[in-house]
Motif scaffolding. Sequence first.
Motif, PDB file in Angstrom:
ATOM      1  N   GLU A   1      -0.987  -7.370  -2.376  1.00 50.69           N
ATOM      2  CA  GLU A   1      -0.013  -6.322  -2.085  1.00 50.69           C
ATOM      3  C   GLU A   1       0.703  -6.559  -0.755  1.00 50.69           C
ATOM      4  O   GLU A   1       0.328  -7.414   0.041  1.00 50.69           O
ATOM      5  CB  GLU A   1      -0.707  -4.964  -2.069  1.00 50.69           C
ATOM      6  CG  GLU A   1      -1.271  -4.559  -3.430  1.00 50.69           C
ATOM      7  CD  GLU A   1      -1.994  -3.234  -3.411  1.00 50.69           C
ATOM      8  OE1 GLU A   1      -2.097  -2.607  -4.468  1.00 50.69           O
ATOM      9  OE2 GLU A   1      -2.477  -2.830  -2.319  1.00 50.69           O
ATOM     10  N   ALA A   2       1.737  -5.747  -0.535  1.00 50.57           N
ATOM     11  CA  ALA A   2       2.476  -5.763   0.723  1.00 50.57           C
ATOM     12  C   ALA A   2       2.811  -4.328   1.114  1.00 50.57           C
ATOM     13  O   ALA A   2       2.838  -3.426   0.265  1.00 50.57           O
ATOM     14  CB  ALA A   2       3.744  -6.585   0.598  1.00 50.57           C
ATOM     15  N   HIS A   3       3.055  -4.136   2.411  1.00 46.48           N
ATOM     16  CA  HIS A   3       3.488  -2.843   2.938  1.00 46.48           C
ATOM     17  C   HIS A   3       4.748  -3.061   3.766  1.00 46.48           C
ATOM     18  O   HIS A   3       4.862  -4.067   4.481  1.00 46.48           O
ATOM     19  CB  HIS A   3       2.407  -2.219   3.816  1.00 46.48           C
ATOM     20  CG  HIS A   3       1.202  -1.746   3.073  1.00 46.48           C
ATOM     21  ND1 HIS A   3       1.005  -0.430   2.715  1.00 46.48           N
ATOM     22  CD2 HIS A   3       0.113  -2.427   2.619  1.00 46.48           C
ATOM     23  CE1 HIS A   3      -0.150  -0.307   2.074  1.00 46.48           C
ATOM     24  NE2 HIS A   3      -0.716  -1.509   2.002  1.00 46.48           N
ATOM     25  N   VAL A   4       5.673  -2.112   3.684  1.00 47.54           N
ATOM     26  CA  VAL A   4       6.911  -2.188   4.458  1.00 47.54           C
ATOM     27  C   VAL A   4       7.166  -0.840   5.121  1.00 47.54           C
ATOM     28  O   VAL A   4       7.137   0.206   4.469  1.00 47.54           O
ATOM     29  CB  VAL A   4       8.119  -2.556   3.566  1.00 47.54           C
ATOM     30  CG1 VAL A   4       9.426  -2.502   4.374  1.00 47.54           C
ATOM     31  CG2 VAL A   4       7.932  -3.938   2.955  1.00 47.54           C
ATOM     32  N   TRP A   5       7.421  -0.877   6.435  1.00 48.72           N
ATOM     33  CA  TRP A   5       7.788   0.300   7.227  1.00 48.72           C
ATOM     34  C   TRP A   5       9.198   0.111   7.762  1.00 48.72           C
ATOM     35  O   TRP A   5       9.629  -1.013   8.023  1.00 48.72           O
ATOM     36  CB  TRP A   5       6.852   0.473   8.422  1.00 48.72           C
ATOM     37  CG  TRP A   5       5.430   0.798   8.118  1.00 48.72           C
ATOM     38  CD1 TRP A   5       4.832   2.018   8.179  1.00 48.72           C
ATOM     39  CD2 TRP A   5       4.374  -0.126   7.767  1.00 48.72           C
ATOM     40  NE1 TRP A   5       3.495   1.922   7.871  1.00 48.72           N
ATOM     41  CE2 TRP A   5       3.186   0.623   7.610  1.00 48.72           C
ATOM     42  CE3 TRP A   5       4.337  -1.512   7.571  1.00 48.72           C
ATOM     43  CZ2 TRP A   5       1.971   0.029   7.271  1.00 48.72           C
ATOM     44  CZ3 TRP A   5       3.137  -2.101   7.222  1.00 48.72           C
ATOM     45  CH2 TRP A   5       1.965  -1.324   7.081  1.00 48.72           C
ATOM     46  N   TRP A   6       9.918   1.212   7.973  1.00 50.18           N
ATOM     47  CA  TRP A   6      11.211   1.134   8.650  1.00 50.18           C
ATOM     48  C   TRP A   6      11.448   2.413   9.451  1.00 50.18           C
ATOM     49  O   TRP A   6      10.846   3.446   9.201  1.00 50.18           O
ATOM     50  CB  TRP A   6      12.342   0.867   7.671  1.00 50.18           C
ATOM     51  CG  TRP A   6      12.697   1.966   6.712  1.00 50.18           C
ATOM     52  CD1 TRP A   6      13.754   2.830   6.790  1.00 50.18           C
ATOM     53  CD2 TRP A   6      12.021   2.309   5.487  1.00 50.18           C
ATOM     54  NE1 TRP A   6      13.782   3.678   5.706  1.00 50.18           N
ATOM     55  CE2 TRP A   6      12.739   3.376   4.905  1.00 50.18           C
ATOM     56  CE3 TRP A   6      10.882   1.812   4.837  1.00 50.18           C
ATOM     57  CZ2 TRP A   6      12.338   3.961   3.692  1.00 50.18           C
ATOM     58  CZ3 TRP A   6      10.489   2.392   3.641  1.00 50.18           C
ATOM     59  CH2 TRP A   6      11.209   3.448   3.079  1.00 50.18           C
TER      60      TRP A   6
ATOM     61  N   VAL B   1      12.680  -2.936  10.759  1.00 49.12           N
ATOM     62  CA  VAL B   1      11.935  -3.056   9.509  1.00 49.12           C
ATOM     63  C   VAL B   1      10.775  -4.012   9.737  1.00 49.12           C
ATOM     64  O   VAL B   1      10.937  -5.042  10.400  1.00 49.12           O
ATOM     65  CB  VAL B   1      12.831  -3.569   8.361  1.00 49.12           C
ATOM     66  CG1 VAL B   1      12.057  -3.600   7.053  1.00 49.12           C
ATOM     67  CG2 VAL B   1      14.087  -2.722   8.224  1.00 49.12           C
ATOM     68  N   PHE B   2       9.622  -3.660   9.194  1.00 49.28           N
ATOM     69  CA  PHE B   2       8.415  -4.464   9.396  1.00 49.28           C
ATOM     70  C   PHE B   2       7.671  -4.591   8.083  1.00 49.28           C
ATOM     71  O   PHE B   2       7.493  -3.611   7.357  1.00 49.28           O
ATOM     72  CB  PHE B   2       7.513  -3.811  10.443  1.00 49.28           C
ATOM     73  CG  PHE B   2       6.188  -4.494  10.626  1.00 49.28           C
ATOM     74  CD1 PHE B   2       6.111  -5.799  11.083  1.00 49.28           C
ATOM     75  CD2 PHE B   2       4.998  -3.821  10.349  1.00 49.28           C
ATOM     76  CE1 PHE B   2       4.891  -6.432  11.251  1.00 49.28           C
ATOM     77  CE2 PHE B   2       3.771  -4.444  10.521  1.00 49.28           C
ATOM     78  CZ  PHE B   2       3.722  -5.752  10.974  1.00 49.28           C
ATOM     79  N   ALA B   3       7.251  -5.826   7.752  1.00 53.38           N
ATOM     80  CA  ALA B   3       6.514  -6.088   6.512  1.00 53.38           C
ATOM     81  C   ALA B   3       5.207  -6.789   6.824  1.00 53.38           C
ATOM     82  O   ALA B   3       5.138  -7.636   7.719  1.00 53.38           O
ATOM     83  CB  ALA B   3       7.344  -6.952   5.565  1.00 53.38           C
ATOM     84  N   VAL B   4       4.171  -6.428   6.077  1.00 59.03           N
ATOM     85  CA  VAL B   4       2.881  -7.099   6.178  1.00 59.03           C
ATOM     86  C   VAL B   4       2.367  -7.309   4.754  1.00 59.03           C
ATOM     87  O   VAL B   4       2.545  -6.445   3.890  1.00 59.03           O
ATOM     88  CB  VAL B   4       1.878  -6.283   7.019  1.00 59.03           C
ATOM     89  CG1 VAL B   4       1.683  -4.893   6.454  1.00 59.03           C
ATOM     90  CG2 VAL B   4       0.535  -6.986   7.123  1.00 59.03           C
ATOM     91  N   GLY B   5       1.784  -8.477   4.503  1.00 59.25           N
ATOM     92  CA  GLY B   5       1.351  -8.740   3.141  1.00 59.25           C
ATOM     93  C   GLY B   5       0.241  -9.753   3.044  1.00 59.25           C
ATOM     94  O   GLY B   5      -0.076 -10.460   4.007  1.00 59.25           O
ATOM     95  N   ALA B   6      -0.346  -9.807   1.865  1.00 60.68           N
ATOM     96  CA  ALA B   6      -1.347 -10.816   1.557  1.00 60.68           C
ATOM     97  C   ALA B   6      -0.661 -12.166   1.390  1.00 60.68           C
ATOM     98  O   ALA B   6       0.546 -12.248   1.176  1.00 60.68           O
ATOM     99  CB  ALA B   6      -2.085 -10.433   0.274  1.00 60.68           C
TER     100      ALA B   6
END
Length: 254
Positions: free
Chosen positions: A21-26, A122-127
């Motif tokens: 999965e991934a997560h995205v914040w803005w 914008v910031f993304a974090v993922g496997a």
Amino acid sequence: MRQGDEQRVFPEVDRLVARGEAHVWWWRSPDRVEPDDLRLLATAEFRRALSLLSERDAAEFVHTRAGARRALGGLLGVAPAEVSLGRRRCPGCGSDGHGPPQLDHPAVPLAISLSRTAGWGVFAVGAGPAIGIDAEELRPVREALLSDTVLTVAERGHLDAVASGSARQRAFHRVWTRKEAVVKAVGVGLAGTELGRLETLPEREGPVRVTHHAADRASAWTVQDLPLADHLAVALARPVGPAARGAVHLHPPA
């Protein structure tokens, strides 16, 4: 790895990695640098902020870096001040001065990417081993960006078939953000990529499979557009395969 890291358990990381999965914040950035943001930055980031010519640009940079730490802190269950951001070596030239960002601490197997545009961060974090995100404000397109050094033949044909005005702006920025998300995930940046060979299939809503060609290797990426705000084009790139097969979780501004 800091002393004691090997004993720490991060259940959310285990779930994220297992599901790919991934997560995205803005968020909106302030017009001025906020002291609470500045306190979270490392020395190199503080110096970078001082080098920016306008206070708004500095505030956008500082808030995005601080926001990334707050997002990671919430995800991992640690204080934002415990989060340390660094850089991977550039896969193109081997330099450690301009490689893609990475999470140095806590030491967990997650990839990160940041973008900022027109007062938005914008910031993304993922496997998986890498991730790339790009955000661009929709604006008029300069003719120089419609050349064959930037667009493939198919991309140019697609844009030529779109009515001028806001529709063409949106179509171009779909192409551009998909390209930049991929090159950020690869880690070589725009200067290290033949953009005219990077086919983004803008006629398709996505997700789409995009192949990046480097001098000695090719890599495949799943790229999707993210509906974060009406006036922004945003694209996320993740490596093709099980490491990035899962859902993308969006975290709107509070």
